[in-house]
Enzyme design. Structure first.
Site, PDB file in Angstrom:
ATOM      1  N   SER A 141       0.875  -1.182   0.000  1.00 31.54           N
ATOM      2  CA  SER A 141       0.000   0.000   0.000  1.00 31.54           C
ATOM      3  C   SER A 141       0.902   1.220   0.000  1.00 31.54           C
ATOM      4  O   SER A 141       2.084   1.124   0.373  1.00 31.54           O
ATOM      5  CB  SER A 141      -0.869  -0.001   1.271  1.00 31.54           C
ATOM      6  OG  SER A 141      -1.470   1.259   1.490  1.00 31.54           O
ATOM      7  N   TYR A 154      -2.350  -1.516  10.347  1.00 36.32           N
ATOM      8  CA  TYR A 154      -2.252  -1.652   8.883  1.00 36.32           C
ATOM      9  C   TYR A 154      -0.933  -1.084   8.378  1.00 36.32           C
ATOM     10  O   TYR A 154      -0.219  -1.730   7.599  1.00 36.32           O
ATOM     11  CB  TYR A 154      -3.436  -0.931   8.244  1.00 36.32           C
ATOM     12  CG  TYR A 154      -3.503  -1.033   6.743  1.00 36.32           C
ATOM     13  CD1 TYR A 154      -3.958  -2.193   6.122  1.00 36.32           C
ATOM     14  CD2 TYR A 154      -3.140   0.046   5.931  1.00 36.32           C
ATOM     15  CE1 TYR A 154      -4.041  -2.285   4.746  1.00 36.32           C
ATOM     16  CE2 TYR A 154      -3.219  -0.035   4.552  1.00 36.32           C
ATOM     17  CZ  TYR A 154      -3.672  -1.196   3.966  1.00 36.32           C
ATOM     18  OH  TYR A 154      -3.745  -1.288   2.596  1.00 36.32           O
TER      19      TYR A 154
END
Length: 262
Positions: A141, A154
């Site tokens: 990401s 995350y």
């Protein structure tokens, strides 16, 4: 060294995983696909692969399981070998670090870091033993590189997966195995809450391109990294975000405190 056109793609039931599977099938790969809970959606991916004349095998997969790597062995046996693994399956959360429970922390880390490690490790072991090289691509990401408010676990997991990618690239290069990351920004998927079909007509003023990305735009980068054309590319992280990370210097222009919400 030409690796076998046999690929395992985790998280293939929708989004980036499904798009990657379809692209690899179009490029002549037989596929091993995984799903966690949405087997019905996965059948659409299977149909897309088989319409391109490629073999396709399916296994359930829980990325948070300590036995996550077993899916590689199962699918590789059914495929008759292994040349590519793409780690797509993952999860996210919206909790400030002060509010984040340890159980939730561990669940996100297990899904987004432990599972991809076990899959990549098992795939690498098979590729080394076969001696035909290979490709490992980890979907991280933009938050591999930059933080996001309300996403401590995350961000930690994706940064960790980015670091793992570099270490494995160092260790596996002598075997003709490349290891790279693809770091998407906001992509129109079920996970981000924007329908895939709306990628080109959803307004995102804070992104230089003015919109979220489409899954095919991420899959095309993954496909390149899986191909012989990328034989000299390893240990890299390809950001696919429409220029979003270039906007960091413009944060002082924000006119409200809305960014402090999760």
């Amino acid at each position: 060294m030409s690796h076998p056109r046999l690929a395992v793609v985790t998280g293939s039931d929708s989004g980036i995983g499904a798009a990657t599977a379809s692209l690899l099938a179009a490029e002549g790969y037989d596929l091993g696909l995984t799903f966690h809970h949405d087997e019905e959606s996965l059948l659409e991916t299977v149909q897309a692969v088989e319409q391109r004349g490629q073999r396709c095998f399916v296994e359930p997969y829980d990325a948070s399981s300590t036995r996550a790597g077993d899916v590689v062995d199962s699918l590789a046996e059914r495929l008759g070998g292994l040349g590519v693994v793409v780690n797509v399956a993952g999860t996210g959360h919206n909790d400030r670090a002060l509010d984040l429970s340890y159980d939730r922390w561990r669940q996100v880390l297990a899904t987004d870091l432990d599972g991809p490690f076990l899959v990549a490790q098992r795939a690498a072991q098979r590729m080394v033993d076969a001696g035909e090289g290979g490709r490992i691509v980890n979907v991280t990401s933009v938050h591999e590189h930059v933080p996001r408010y309300g996403s401590a676990a995350y961000c930690a997991a994706k940064a960790g997966l980015g670091g793992l990618t570099k270490v494995m690239a160092l260790e596996l290069a002598e075997h003709g195995i490349t290891v790279n990351a693809v770091a998407p920004g906001e992509i129109a998927t079920e996970m981000t809450g924007t329908p895939e079909a709306d990628a080109y007509r959803t307004d995102r003023p804070g992104n230089p391109t003015g919109r979220p990305g489409h899954v095919d735009e991420v899959a095309s980068v993954i496909g390149f990294l899986c191909s012989p054309r990328a034989a000299y590319v390893t240990g890299a992280s390809y950001v696919v975000d429409g220029g979003l990370m270039l906007m960091a210097a413009h944060g002082h222009d924000l006119q409200s405190q809305e960014w402090r919400t999760v």
